[in-house]
Scaffold this motif. Structure first.
Motif, short mmCIF file in Angstrom:
data_model
loop_
_atom_site.label_atom_id
_atom_site.label_comp_id
_atom_site.label_asym_id
_atom_site.label_seq_id
_atom_site.Cartn_x
_atom_site.Cartn_y
_atom_site.Cartn_z
N GLY A 88 13.10 -26.48 -9.84
CA GLY A 88 12.52 -27.35 -8.83
C GLY A 88 13.58 -28.23 -8.21
O GLY A 88 14.60 -28.52 -8.85
N TRP A 103 13.89 -31.71 -5.38
CA TRP A 103 13.16 -32.69 -4.58
C TRP A 103 14.15 -33.63 -3.89
O TRP A 103 15.27 -33.82 -4.36
N HIS A 163 10.40 -30.10 -2.61
CA HIS A 163 9.51 -31.15 -2.12
C HIS A 163 10.35 -32.22 -1.43
O HIS A 163 11.38 -32.65 -1.97
N GLN A 190 10.23 -37.59 -1.28
CA GLN A 190 9.96 -38.04 -2.64
C GLN A 190 10.63 -39.39 -2.89
O GLN A 190 11.42 -39.88 -2.10
#
Length: 331
Positions: free
Chosen positions: A156, A158, A180, A183
């Motif tokens: 992942g 971010w 993402h 954040q």
């Protein structure tokens, strides 16, 4: 296919230099580049970054609150090489980067099956643009994985800013990990299963790697986890032992599954067997070029090429440089 660096990243690098009072046109001339209104090949991008870095005496290219003097990255590499495991190396990296007390606070945390590497902005400190974050995350994670002799994996990523105009390039930069934006912090999730891997690079190898930065860090790299990682290891084992690339049937047999099952499962994961073989071959070639004194002809043979000329052509397609030029490329 040769690596291409998006034009906005080059523009962001030049913004850092301009912010320190340097003329972008002069820096382009020093790098031998007429303009930056198009994507750059990896060698052109490396020349640009080095022109900016050496002119500013700042490995962070003027993008952070204070300069990071040339040579700091090599000192960090030396420090990381003394870690016993990849997990220890990540902890050392965070301690080292926090000592700089520059634009970010770095921390490690647990997130289920992952280790979370977080970078949070220090209030009031300069972070000129998103490339200030991109370069830290890419350069540090790639170096850490290299220390353990693994392609690594990112589960992942971010970022504390909106998706930039060049966000289409992020999958290649961050191993196709889920991403993402907007954040609270920026960071990466690293599989905890990798953290027990031993650090295998010597101090001399680590320092030499750091001096080649950012060249090594911008080679294309796909995430290698699960079945893809098992295939990678099987293909690498055959190539290292016999100097040839195993076909899918042979690899399937080594993994105890029929070839049609292997093909179906790789397809389900969005992975091509030919891409894994190419990455194994490229990674081994880079390793042999940078950690041994073997000749180009010997490396060609060890990586399964029938002729050195075919190896040179393939290596140039991967990196934009000949093997000889890659071997001597450093600050």
């Amino acid at each position: 296919m040769a690596v291409r660096i998006p034009e906005p990243i080059a523009a962001n690098i030049l913004e850092g230099a301009a912010g320190r009072g340097f003329d972008p046109a002069a820096l382009l001339a020093r790098a031998g580049l007429p303009r930056t209104d198009a994507d750059l090949g990896a060698p052109d991008f490396v020349r640009l970054v080095r022109a900016v870095t050496l002119t500013l005496d700042d490995e962070l290219a003027g993008l952070h609150d204070r300069p990071q003097r040339v040579g700091t990255h090599a000192i960090m590499a030396s420090y990381l090489s003394r870690a016993e495991t990849l997990g220890d190396a990540f902890a050392r990296a965070v301690r080292f980067m926090d000592l700089a007390d520059n634009s970010f606070r770095f921390s490690l945390g647990e997130g289920g099956a992952n280790l979370r590497l977080d970078m949070a902005r220090i209030p009031g400190r300069t972070v000129l643009n998103e490339t200030a974050i991109e370069m830290v995350l890419v350069l540090v994670s790639r170096m850490l994985f290299w220390m353990a002799g693994t392609p690594g994996a990112i589960n992942g990523a971010w970022f504390d800013y909106p998706a930039p105009a060049h966000s289409a390039s992020y999958p290649a930069m961050f191993q196709r990990a889920p991403m993402h934006f907007n954040q609270r912090t920026s960071g990466l999730a690293i599989p905890r299963t990798l953290l027990k891997l031993p650090v295998i690079r010597s101090e001399a190898e680590a320092v030499a790697y750091a001096r080649r930065t950012p060249l090594d860090a911008f080679l294309p790299q796909d995430g290698t986890t699960g079945l893809a990682l098992e295939v990678y290891v099987a293909v690498e084992s055959t190539l290292a032992a016999e100097g040839r690339l195993a076909d899918m049937a042979e690899t399937g047999a080594a993994l105890g599954m029929p070839v049609h099952t292997l093909r179906r499962r790789l397809k389900r994961d969005g992975v091509e067997y030919s891409d894994i073989r190419r990455q194994v071959r490229r990674d081994m070639a880079v390793r042999l070029l940078t950690t041994t004194d073997l000749s180009i002809e010997q490396i060609a043979e060890k990586t399964g090429f029938s002729e050195a000329s075919a190896f040179i052509r393939a290596f140039r397609s991967w990196t934009g440089l000949t093997p000889r030029a890659y071997r001597v490329s450093e600050f």
